[in-house]
Scaffold this motif. Sequence first.
Motif, PDB file in Angstrom:
ATOM      1  N   THR A 164       7.438  -1.996  17.048  1.00 30.21           N
ATOM      2  CA  THR A 164       7.447  -0.784  16.390  1.00 30.21           C
ATOM      3  C   THR A 164       7.560  -1.141  14.687  1.00 30.21           C
ATOM      4  N   MET A 165       6.787  -0.337  14.035  1.00 32.04           N
ATOM      5  CA  MET A 165       6.749  -0.776  12.512  1.00 32.04           C
ATOM      6  C   MET A 165       7.599   0.349  12.014  1.00 32.04           C
ATOM      7  N   GLN A 166       8.495  -0.234  10.940  1.00 31.81           N
ATOM      8  CA  GLN A 166       9.299   0.825  10.257  1.00 31.81           C
ATOM      9  C   GLN A 166       8.606   1.419   8.862  1.00 31.81           C
ATOM     10  N   TYR A 167       7.684   2.200   9.465  1.00 33.86           N
ATOM     11  CA  TYR A 167       6.906   2.836   8.421  1.00 33.86           C
ATOM     12  C   TYR A 167       7.658   3.848   7.429  1.00 33.86           C
ATOM     13  N   PRO A 168       7.480   4.071   6.349  1.00 35.75           N
ATOM     14  CA  PRO A 168       6.780   3.441   5.312  1.00 35.75           C
ATOM     15  C   PRO A 168       6.977   2.059   4.681  1.00 35.75           C
ATOM     16  N   ASP A 169       8.270   1.656   4.906  1.00 38.53           N
ATOM     17  CA  ASP A 169       8.877   0.430   4.368  1.00 38.53           C
ATOM     18  C   ASP A 169       7.876  -0.707   4.828  1.00 38.53           C
ATOM     19  N   GLU A 170       7.435  -0.901   6.106  1.00 37.52           N
ATOM     20  CA  GLU A 170       6.490  -1.876   6.410  1.00 37.52           C
ATOM     21  C   GLU A 170       5.018  -1.159   6.444  1.00 37.52           C
ATOM     22  N   ARG A 171       4.247  -1.730   6.125  1.00 34.16           N
ATOM     23  CA  ARG A 171       2.779  -1.474   5.989  1.00 34.16           C
ATOM     24  C   ARG A 171       1.874  -2.068   7.231  1.00 34.16           C
ATOM     25  N   PRO A 172       1.009  -1.198   7.779  1.00 36.24           N
ATOM     26  CA  PRO A 172       0.159  -1.422   8.577  1.00 36.24           C
ATOM     27  C   PRO A 172      -0.867  -2.381   8.150  1.00 36.24           C
ATOM     28  N   ILE A 173      -1.341  -3.669   8.857  1.00 35.10           N
ATOM     29  CA  ILE A 173      -2.283  -4.451   8.375  1.00 35.10           C
ATOM     30  C   ILE A 173      -3.753  -3.879   8.555  1.00 35.10           C
ATOM     31  N   LEU A 174      -4.668  -3.479   7.913  1.00 31.57           N
ATOM     32  CA  LEU A 174      -5.712  -2.777   8.210  1.00 31.57           C
ATOM     33  C   LEU A 174      -6.786  -3.943   8.562  1.00 31.57           C
ATOM     34  N   ALA A 175      -7.912  -3.256   9.335  1.00 33.52           N
ATOM     35  CA  ALA A 175      -8.973  -4.271   9.456  1.00 33.52           C
ATOM     36  C   ALA A 175      -9.727  -4.569   8.318  1.00 33.52           C
ATOM     37  N   PRO A 176     -10.391  -5.648   8.041  1.00 30.18           N
ATOM     38  CA  PRO A 176     -11.185  -5.970   6.968  1.00 30.18           C
ATOM     39  C   PRO A 176     -11.956  -5.017   6.508  1.00 30.18           C
ATOM     40  N   ARG A 177     -12.788  -4.340   7.479  1.00 28.87           N
ATOM     41  CA  ARG A 177     -13.818  -3.285   7.476  1.00 28.87           C
ATOM     42  C   ARG A 177     -13.471  -2.257   7.512  1.00 28.87           C
ATOM     43  N   PHE A 178     -12.197  -1.780   7.321  1.00 26.90           N
ATOM     44  CA  PHE A 178     -11.746  -0.083   7.376  1.00 26.90           C
ATOM     45  C   PHE A 178     -12.080   0.627   6.352  1.00 26.90           C
ATOM     46  N   ARG A 179     -12.444   1.954   6.437  1.00 29.10           N
ATOM     47  CA  ARG A 179     -12.755   2.783   5.421  1.00 29.10           C
ATOM     48  C   ARG A 179     -11.985   3.911   5.305  1.00 29.10           C
ATOM     49  N   GLY A 180     -11.283   4.009   4.135  1.00 27.90           N
ATOM     50  CA  GLY A 180     -10.554   5.088   4.003  1.00 27.90           C
ATOM     51  C   GLY A 180     -11.213   6.075   3.002  1.00 27.90           C
ATOM     52  N   LEU A 181     -10.407   6.761   2.461  1.00 31.38           N
ATOM     53  CA  LEU A 181     -10.915   7.855   1.526  1.00 31.38           C
ATOM     54  C   LEU A 181     -11.857   7.285   0.331  1.00 31.38           C
ATOM     55  N   PRO A 182     -13.168   7.701   0.126  1.00 30.25           N
ATOM     56  CA  PRO A 182     -14.070   7.391  -0.789  1.00 30.25           C
ATOM     57  C   PRO A 182     -13.232   7.528  -2.342  1.00 30.25           C
ATOM     58  N   GLU A 183     -13.207   6.629  -3.229  1.00 30.32           N
ATOM     59  CA  GLU A 183     -12.516   6.588  -4.388  1.00 30.32           C
ATOM     60  C   GLU A 183     -13.479   6.307  -5.534  1.00 30.32           C
ATOM     61  N   LEU A 184     -13.391   7.448  -6.532  1.00 28.49           N
ATOM     62  CA  LEU A 184     -14.377   7.133  -7.707  1.00 28.49           C
ATOM     63  C   LEU A 184     -13.790   5.833  -8.510  1.00 28.49           C
ATOM     64  N   GLN A 185     -14.867   5.042  -8.974  1.00 33.52           N
ATOM     65  CA  GLN A 185     -14.398   3.687  -9.821  1.00 33.52           C
ATOM     66  C   GLN A 185     -14.660   4.064 -11.164  1.00 33.52           C
ATOM     67  N   ILE A 186     -13.727   3.176 -12.002  1.00 32.70           N
ATOM     68  CA  ILE A 186     -13.725   3.256 -13.136  1.00 32.70           C
ATOM     69  C   ILE A 186     -14.322   2.254 -13.926  1.00 32.70           C
ATOM     70  N   GLY A 187     -15.184   2.432 -14.921  1.00 36.68           N
ATOM     71  CA  GLY A 187     -16.068   1.469 -15.576  1.00 36.68           C
ATOM     72  C   GLY A 187     -15.125   0.524 -16.612  1.00 36.68           C
ATOM     73  N   LYS A 188     -15.716  -0.693 -17.316  1.00 41.32           N
ATOM     74  CA  LYS A 188     -14.941  -1.211 -18.404  1.00 41.32           C
ATOM     75  C   LYS A 188     -14.703  -0.616 -19.627  1.00 41.32           C
ATOM     76  N   ASP A 189     -15.362   0.666 -19.645  1.00 44.66           N
ATOM     77  CA  ASP A 189     -15.146   1.596 -20.957  1.00 44.66           C
ATOM     78  C   ASP A 189     -13.840   2.507 -20.643  1.00 44.66           C
ATOM     79  N   GLY A 190     -13.264   2.337 -19.619  1.00 40.70           N
ATOM     80  CA  GLY A 190     -12.214   3.361 -18.976  1.00 40.70           C
ATOM     81  C   GLY A 190     -12.774   4.557 -18.699  1.00 40.70           C
ATOM     82  N   ARG A 191     -14.108   4.722 -18.607  1.00 41.44           N
ATOM     83  CA  ARG A 191     -14.326   5.953 -18.263  1.00 41.44           C
ATOM     84  C   ARG A 191     -15.002   5.965 -16.515  1.00 41.44           C
TER      85      ARG A 191
END
Length: 141
Positions: free
Chosen positions: A24-51
């Motif tokens: 049993t995992m004491q979530y959220p104090d303990e976090r699950p170990i995700l598979a290396p190829r796990f795909r979560g929600l798509p996130e928009l990335q930020i460039g070097k210019d901060g935009r």
Amino acid sequence: MIVPLIKGLALTIKRFLNPNTCVTMQYPDERPILAPRFRGLPELQIGKDGREKCVACGLCARVCPSQCISVEGAEDETNRRYPKVYELDAFRCIFCGFCEEACPVRAIILRDTFELATYDNKDVFDKEKLLDLTRKRNLPK
Ligand code: SF4
Ligand code: SF4
């Protein structure tokens, strides 16, 4: 009847005496170990210019099988294209990763965001919310 009961109790006592064997995992104090190829929600990335890296080409929206992305592009004073509106409906996303594959500038990446529980009956992430996921990730720990 009594033998399975004793076996079950023995297992309980064993786990109680040695917590390291506990599954049993004491979530959220303990976090699950995700598979290396796990795909979560798509996130928009930020460039070097901060935009945002996104150039509002719309390829991700075109390729998305559940049609959960909507993009409205615009140009700034330097003729740089950017997404005036970028929305992603998390309820409809099936985490297939096609948007990431289609993006020519790696502006959208599926990382490990999976905690998407909400009390609302819609869950639309706008541009700032999608960028915030990346901003929080880049904060010093
Ligand atoms: S992961 Fe798939 S379903 Fe989700 S936004 Fe990207 S293309 Fe659409
Ligand atoms: S995230 Fe990538 S594919 Fe989608 S509109 Fe922006 S630049 Fe184009």
